[in-house]
Design a protein around this motif. Structure first.
Motif, PDB file in Angstrom:
ATOM      1  N   ARG A 114      69.666  59.210   7.388  1.00 30.04           N
ATOM      2  CA  ARG A 114      69.451  60.576   7.876  1.00 30.04           C
ATOM      3  C   ARG A 114      69.474  60.535   9.391  1.00 30.04           C
ATOM      4  O   ARG A 114      69.320  59.471  10.053  1.00 30.04           O
ATOM      5  CB  ARG A 114      68.065  60.980   7.302  1.00 30.04           C
ATOM      6  CG  ARG A 114      68.072  61.822   6.165  1.00 30.04           C
ATOM      7  CD  ARG A 114      68.331  61.229   4.949  1.00 30.04           C
ATOM      8  NE  ARG A 114      68.021  62.130   3.726  1.00 30.04           N
ATOM      9  CZ  ARG A 114      68.445  61.891   2.525  1.00 30.04           C
ATOM     10  NH1 ARG A 114      69.202  60.797   2.411  1.00 30.04           N
ATOM     11  NH2 ARG A 114      68.351  62.677   1.722  1.00 30.04           N
ATOM     12  N   PRO A 115      69.667  61.527   9.909  1.00 32.10           N
ATOM     13  CA  PRO A 115      70.180  61.609  11.357  1.00 32.10           C
ATOM     14  C   PRO A 115      68.560  61.628  12.114  1.00 32.10           C
ATOM     15  O   PRO A 115      67.429  61.883  11.388  1.00 32.10           O
ATOM     16  CB  PRO A 115      70.770  63.016  11.617  1.00 32.10           C
ATOM     17  CG  PRO A 115      70.525  63.826  10.411  1.00 32.10           C
ATOM     18  CD  PRO A 115      70.326  62.969   9.171  1.00 32.10           C
ATOM     19  N   ALA A 116      68.624  61.624  13.317  1.00 31.89           N
ATOM     20  CA  ALA A 116      67.413  61.424  14.036  1.00 31.89           C
ATOM     21  C   ALA A 116      66.613  62.426  13.746  1.00 31.89           C
ATOM     22  O   ALA A 116      65.170  62.247  13.857  1.00 31.89           O
ATOM     23  CB  ALA A 116      67.717  61.180  15.806  1.00 31.89           C
ATOM     24  N   GLU A 117      66.986  63.740  13.613  1.00 28.35           N
ATOM     25  CA  GLU A 117      65.681  64.910  13.660  1.00 28.35           C
ATOM     26  C   GLU A 117      65.174  64.788  12.174  1.00 28.35           C
ATOM     27  O   GLU A 117      64.091  65.403  12.132  1.00 28.35           O
ATOM     28  CB  GLU A 117      66.488  65.993  13.803  1.00 28.35           C
ATOM     29  CG  GLU A 117      67.597  66.632  12.543  1.00 28.35           C
ATOM     30  CD  GLU A 117      68.885  66.132  13.147  1.00 28.35           C
ATOM     31  OE1 GLU A 117      69.971  66.554  12.478  1.00 28.35           O
ATOM     32  OE2 GLU A 117      69.143  65.150  13.955  1.00 28.35           O
ATOM     33  N   LEU A 118      65.567  64.047  11.248  1.00 27.84           N
ATOM     34  CA  LEU A 118      64.833  63.908  10.027  1.00 27.84           C
ATOM     35  C   LEU A 118      63.954  62.613   9.935  1.00 27.84           C
ATOM     36  O   LEU A 118      63.141  62.492   8.960  1.00 27.84           O
ATOM     37  CB  LEU A 118      65.901  63.849   8.966  1.00 27.84           C
ATOM     38  CG  LEU A 118      66.737  65.264   8.765  1.00 27.84           C
ATOM     39  CD1 LEU A 118      67.689  65.130   7.562  1.00 27.84           C
ATOM     40  CD2 LEU A 118      65.627  66.488   8.562  1.00 27.84           C
ATOM     41  N   ARG A 119      64.277  61.830  10.880  1.00 26.28           N
ATOM     42  CA  ARG A 119      63.244  60.608  10.904  1.00 26.28           C
ATOM     43  C   ARG A 119      61.906  60.981  11.275  1.00 26.28           C
ATOM     44  O   ARG A 119      61.488  61.623  12.209  1.00 26.28           O
ATOM     45  CB  ARG A 119      63.961  59.368  11.920  1.00 26.28           C
ATOM     46  CG  ARG A 119      65.353  59.148  11.509  1.00 26.28           C
ATOM     47  CD  ARG A 119      66.073  57.916  12.144  1.00 26.28           C
ATOM     48  NE  ARG A 119      67.338  57.358  11.845  1.00 26.28           N
ATOM     49  CZ  ARG A 119      68.116  56.609  12.403  1.00 26.28           C
ATOM     50  NH1 ARG A 119      67.595  56.340  13.652  1.00 26.28           N
ATOM     51  NH2 ARG A 119      69.300  56.331  12.205  1.00 26.28           N
ATOM     52  N   GLN A 129      65.137  52.861   8.910  1.00 25.34           N
ATOM     53  CA  GLN A 129      66.058  51.575   8.697  1.00 25.34           C
ATOM     54  C   GLN A 129      66.430  50.947   9.878  1.00 25.34           C
ATOM     55  O   GLN A 129      67.364  50.013   9.735  1.00 25.34           O
ATOM     56  CB  GLN A 129      67.352  52.253   7.954  1.00 25.34           C
ATOM     57  CG  GLN A 129      66.840  53.050   6.470  1.00 25.34           C
ATOM     58  CD  GLN A 129      67.940  53.721   5.945  1.00 25.34           C
ATOM     59  OE1 GLN A 129      67.753  54.647   4.831  1.00 25.34           O
ATOM     60  NE2 GLN A 129      69.140  53.388   6.374  1.00 25.34           N
ATOM     61  N   THR A 130      66.006  51.345  10.872  1.00 27.19           N
ATOM     62  CA  THR A 130      66.652  50.797  12.056  1.00 27.19           C
ATOM     63  C   THR A 130      66.005  49.274  12.422  1.00 27.19           C
ATOM     64  O   THR A 130      65.013  48.916  12.162  1.00 27.19           O
ATOM     65  CB  THR A 130      66.269  51.372  13.359  1.00 27.19           C
ATOM     66  OG1 THR A 130      66.381  52.761  13.436  1.00 27.19           O
ATOM     67  CG2 THR A 130      66.706  50.968  14.734  1.00 27.19           C
ATOM     68  N   LYS A 131      67.147  48.378  12.331  1.00 28.78           N
ATOM     69  CA  LYS A 131      66.834  47.005  12.576  1.00 28.78           C
ATOM     70  C   LYS A 131      65.738  46.450  11.338  1.00 28.78           C
ATOM     71  O   LYS A 131      64.840  45.750  11.580  1.00 28.78           O
ATOM     72  CB  LYS A 131      66.190  46.533  13.692  1.00 28.78           C
ATOM     73  CG  LYS A 131      67.185  46.797  14.992  1.00 28.78           C
ATOM     74  CD  LYS A 131      66.625  46.213  16.214  1.00 28.78           C
ATOM     75  CE  LYS A 131      67.694  46.707  17.193  1.00 28.78           C
ATOM     76  NZ  LYS A 131      69.139  45.958  17.138  1.00 28.78           N
ATOM     77  N   PHE A 183      74.105  60.169   9.068  1.00 29.70           N
ATOM     78  CA  PHE A 183      75.104  61.113   8.976  1.00 29.70           C
ATOM     79  C   PHE A 183      74.562  62.617   8.746  1.00 29.70           C
ATOM     80  O   PHE A 183      73.344  62.609   8.028  1.00 29.70           O
ATOM     81  CB  PHE A 183      75.848  60.779   7.507  1.00 29.70           C
ATOM     82  CG  PHE A 183      76.732  59.811   7.695  1.00 29.70           C
ATOM     83  CD1 PHE A 183      77.770  59.774   8.725  1.00 29.70           C
ATOM     84  CD2 PHE A 183      77.075  58.923   6.416  1.00 29.70           C
ATOM     85  CE1 PHE A 183      78.373  58.719   8.651  1.00 29.70           C
ATOM     86  CE2 PHE A 183      77.913  57.867   6.696  1.00 29.70           C
ATOM     87  CZ  PHE A 183      78.563  57.797   7.583  1.00 29.70           C
ATOM     88  N   ARG A 184      75.011  63.664   9.221  1.00 23.99           N
ATOM     89  CA  ARG A 184      74.493  64.977   9.060  1.00 23.99           C
ATOM     90  C   ARG A 184      75.375  65.606   7.950  1.00 23.99           C
ATOM     91  O   ARG A 184      76.622  65.349   7.917  1.00 23.99           O
ATOM     92  CB  ARG A 184      74.618  65.663  10.311  1.00 23.99           C
ATOM     93  CG  ARG A 184      73.425  65.507  11.387  1.00 23.99           C
ATOM     94  CD  ARG A 184      73.522  66.626  12.363  1.00 23.99           C
ATOM     95  NE  ARG A 184      72.505  66.199  13.336  1.00 23.99           N
ATOM     96  CZ  ARG A 184      72.794  65.620  14.606  1.00 23.99           C
ATOM     97  NH1 ARG A 184      74.114  65.441  15.005  1.00 23.99           N
ATOM     98  NH2 ARG A 184      71.894  65.224  15.510  1.00 23.99           N
ATOM     99  N   LYS A 185      74.999  66.529   7.304  1.00 26.25           N
ATOM    100  CA  LYS A 185      75.857  67.425   6.357  1.00 26.25           C
ATOM    101  C   LYS A 185      76.711  68.399   7.207  1.00 26.25           C
ATOM    102  O   LYS A 185      76.359  68.486   8.210  1.00 26.25           O
ATOM    103  CB  LYS A 185      74.902  68.177   5.515  1.00 26.25           C
ATOM    104  CG  LYS A 185      74.212  67.306   4.314  1.00 26.25           C
ATOM    105  CD  LYS A 185      73.081  68.270   3.637  1.00 26.25           C
ATOM    106  CE  LYS A 185      72.469  67.211   2.650  1.00 26.25           C
ATOM    107  NZ  LYS A 185      71.711  68.060   1.669  1.00 26.25           N
ATOM    108  N   PRO A 186      77.706  68.613   6.551  1.00 26.66           N
ATOM    109  CA  PRO A 186      78.409  68.202   5.407  1.00 26.66           C
ATOM    110  C   PRO A 186      78.863  66.612   5.389  1.00 26.66           C
ATOM    111  O   PRO A 186      79.307  66.235   6.293  1.00 26.66           O
ATOM    112  CB  PRO A 186      79.746  69.118   5.367  1.00 26.66           C
ATOM    113  CG  PRO A 186      79.935  69.395   6.940  1.00 26.66           C
ATOM    114  CD  PRO A 186      78.870  69.368   7.549  1.00 26.66           C
ATOM    115  N   LEU A 187      78.620  66.066   4.258  1.00 30.67           N
ATOM    116  CA  LEU A 187      79.149  64.731   4.026  1.00 30.67           C
ATOM    117  C   LEU A 187      80.318  64.711   3.310  1.00 30.67           C
ATOM    118  O   LEU A 187      80.994  63.484   3.525  1.00 30.67           O
ATOM    119  CB  LEU A 187      77.735  64.091   3.021  1.00 30.67           C
ATOM    120  CG  LEU A 187      76.577  64.058   3.571  1.00 30.67           C
ATOM    121  CD1 LEU A 187      75.586  63.735   2.570  1.00 30.67           C
ATOM    122  CD2 LEU A 187      76.396  63.470   4.794  1.00 30.67           C
TER     123      LEU A 187
END
Length: 581
Positions: A114-119, A129-131, A183-187
């Motif tokens: 997910r992109p940063a704003e959803l983490r 999931q980073t490292k 990844f952001r949508k649209p996928l």
């Protein structure tokens, strides 16, 4: 190098990023990927599926996919990519990554995120999931989130990162590399096709990575030559994961010239092949058992190649002796001496070093007693096998009947130990594999199927115990699902964790049976039927010989050999009591 990339004006940024990345990987040399279904990984999945030069293997289980990729990379020596969606799917790659790191196998781990704003927001299927794989990967990078207004350098970075990741995984010290894709949508790509090209055509350059070799220095060659001249008593130990290519011929020639015998691990690539002669020994696990001293003088020089040997008693012997020189040579520069007794560690090409040392021909003076003991051991074993049938007998019969140039994959726990102890060196060439980096029982079936996928014209046989087989039942799906028809399985079913019979805990009942041996009473014929595989169950020598001389290798078959774990261990100990020393 400029891999061509064509995108319509309506393609999503995620599609453009993924297509750029996949084209750069293929241009770097990637030719295979294992894909697990998932939504967030859609851009990568579609990009791989669209590339004509990358073969796609589909897996429903991420753990199986990871080990399948590991097996294929073991067989080819080239990186294989794996793709999954976000969340716990990522974590299921971990066992295969650990094994790849420990065994130095090149893998590319491509995880969607997910992109940063959803983490850290509570968003569904979102974990950190980073490292995530820590020090078990050679390199980990969190890719940029694709966006439409990105400057051209961003796309160049995507392509160059792909090329760098491939080169890192495939370096002098190979191993896994992790790339995390938010990844952001649209996928998905637009479902409204457009014939209008982008205002600026996209052609992304990548660096061409070339890898040299670490040649032995003149000083190293001279030093080894001096030691060979000085020490008549020597021994060469070839552990797992020795170099391929012409290394077996070179080490065999060096042994013949110096008079130093080779103690060849079954996973070294040296024990089974046309170079095998009097110098290649494999019976040491029997004649070194219980810390017994072999006949003849101890070596003055020990030359070690590859990883730590499989054999318990060989390792104990190497820890006990006190040679003047303990030389360990590894091209990848990775230390592999758990006894911490190495006196000289050289990072250079092993085969080149041995080839450049001009040796003086001498008779096998040092360990002629070893050679006699070796011969007597195999003769005694042949007589014992004629009189007794147990799981080690089955492994010996399999070796005799396997076709030349077969792949042989040994499961962990008892099977690899049986091959180590009862696999007599022979001139028939066999390509032997095993996951001995971390020595886990997870993923052994999937590893074998991955190995088979790399050489479709070569029979691949996995020898596995029942608990290891149970542990990777999901791996059976990949056989027919990916149309891999050259793999079969020899299942040594002794009814539980027979290896624990070798440990002192076996004397503590009832805890031992319930908590360690764990009898399962599973009928594996049902597993074969579930995954559409042929199944043959055999009892005893006669039925096994009939099965092994049938056409069982022409299609995927589970050959289940029924044995008794307590009797197996009793017979093994009975044989050791009569082993000559």
């Amino acid at each position: 190098m400029k891999p061509p990339i064509h995108n319509s004006q309506s393609d999503s940024p995620a599609t453009l990023w993924a297509t750029t990345f996949v084209h750069a990987l293929a241009a770097s040399g990637l030719d295979a990927v294992c894909i697990c279904p998932g939504s967030r990984s859609t851009p990568l999945t579609l990009a791989f599926a669209a590339h004509p030069d990358v073969r796609v293997f589909v897996h429903l289980d991420e753990r199986s996919a990871g080990f399948f990729a590991l097996g294929r990379a073991l067989a080819t020596g080239k990186p294989v990519a794996v793709v999954c969606t976000s969340g716990t799917a990522v974590a299921n790659f971990y066992p295969a990554i650990i094994e790849a790191n420990m065994s130095h196998v090149p893998l590319l781990i491509l995880t969607a995120d997910r992109p940063a704003e959803l983490r850290h927001s509570g968003a569904n299927q979102t974990i950190d999931q980073t490292k995530i794989f820590g020090d078990h990967v050679l390199w980990a990078i969190d890719m940029d989130v694709p966006h439409a207004s990105a400057p051209e350098v961003s796309l160049r970075n995507v392509a160059q990162t792909a090329a760098r990741a491939y080169a890192t995984a495939n370096g002098l010290r190979p191993g896994p590399v992790h790339l995390n894709f938010p990844f952001r949508k649209p996928l998905e790509p637009s479902n409204q096709p457009s014939n209008q090209p982008l205002n600026q055509s996209i052609s992304v350059s990548i660096a061409q990575h070339a890898q040299g070799q670490i040649a032995p220095s003149a000083a190293q060659v001279a030093q080894l030559q001096s030691w060979v001249a000085q020490y008549a008593n020597g021994v060469i130990v070839c552990g797992p994961r020795c170099p391929g290519g012409d290394f077996p011929e070179r080490v065999a020639a060096f042994a013949q010239a110096t008079g130093y015998p080779i103690l060849a691990d079954p996973l070294s690539g040296v024990r089974f092949g046309p170079w095998v002669g009097k110098s290649v020994l494999g019976g040491y696990e029997s004649w070194l058992t219980q810390n017994q001293e072999p006949s003849g003088p101890a070596p003055d020089i020990l030359i070690r190649l590859g990883q730590v040997p499989t054999s318990k008693w060989l390792n104990a012997y190497l820890d006990h002796i006190e040679p003047a020189v303990r030389l360990h040579v590894r091209h990848n520069g990775v230390w592999a001496d758990d006894g911490q007794r190495t006196t000289h560690f050289w990072q250079c090409a092993e085969g080149d070093l041995l080839r450049q040392v001009s040796t003086v021909k001498r008779q096998l003076l040092v360990n002629h007693a070893w050679l006699a003991t070796e011969r007597q051991t195999w003769e005694a074993m042949a007589r014992f096998f004629d009189e007794h049938f147990f799981d080690a007998t089955a492994v010996s019969l399999l070796l005799q009947t396997l076709p030349e140039n077969s792949n042989l994959v040994m499961g962990n726990s008892l099977p690899i130990r049986h091959l180590d102890q009862f696999g007599r060196p022979m001139t028939k060439r066999l390509h032997v594999f095993g996951n001995r980096g971390a020595s886990g029982i997870d993923g052994n079936i999937s590893t074998a199927v991955g190995i088979a996928s790399a050489s479709p014209d070569r029979p691949t046989v996995l020898v596995t115990g029942d608990v290891t087989f149970y542990h990777d039942l999901n791996g059976l799906l990949a056989i027919n699902h990916n149309q891999i028809q050259n793999v079969s399985i020899v299942l040594l079913n002794n009814g539980g964790g027979g290896i624990f019979n070798r440990l002192p805990i076996a004397n503590f009942e009832p805890a031992f049976t319930r908590l360690f041996k764990t009898p399962h009473q599973l009928d594996f014929a049902h597993a074969a039927a579930l995954f559409g595989l042929a199944h043959t169950r055999v009892h005893g020598r006669g039925q096994l010989q009939t099965a092994l001389t049938s056409d069982w290798l022409t299609s995927p078959t589970i050959l289940e050999i029924m044995t008794d774990n307590e009797q197996d261990e009793q017979l093994r100990r009975a044989f050791l009591q009569q082993t000559p020393l």
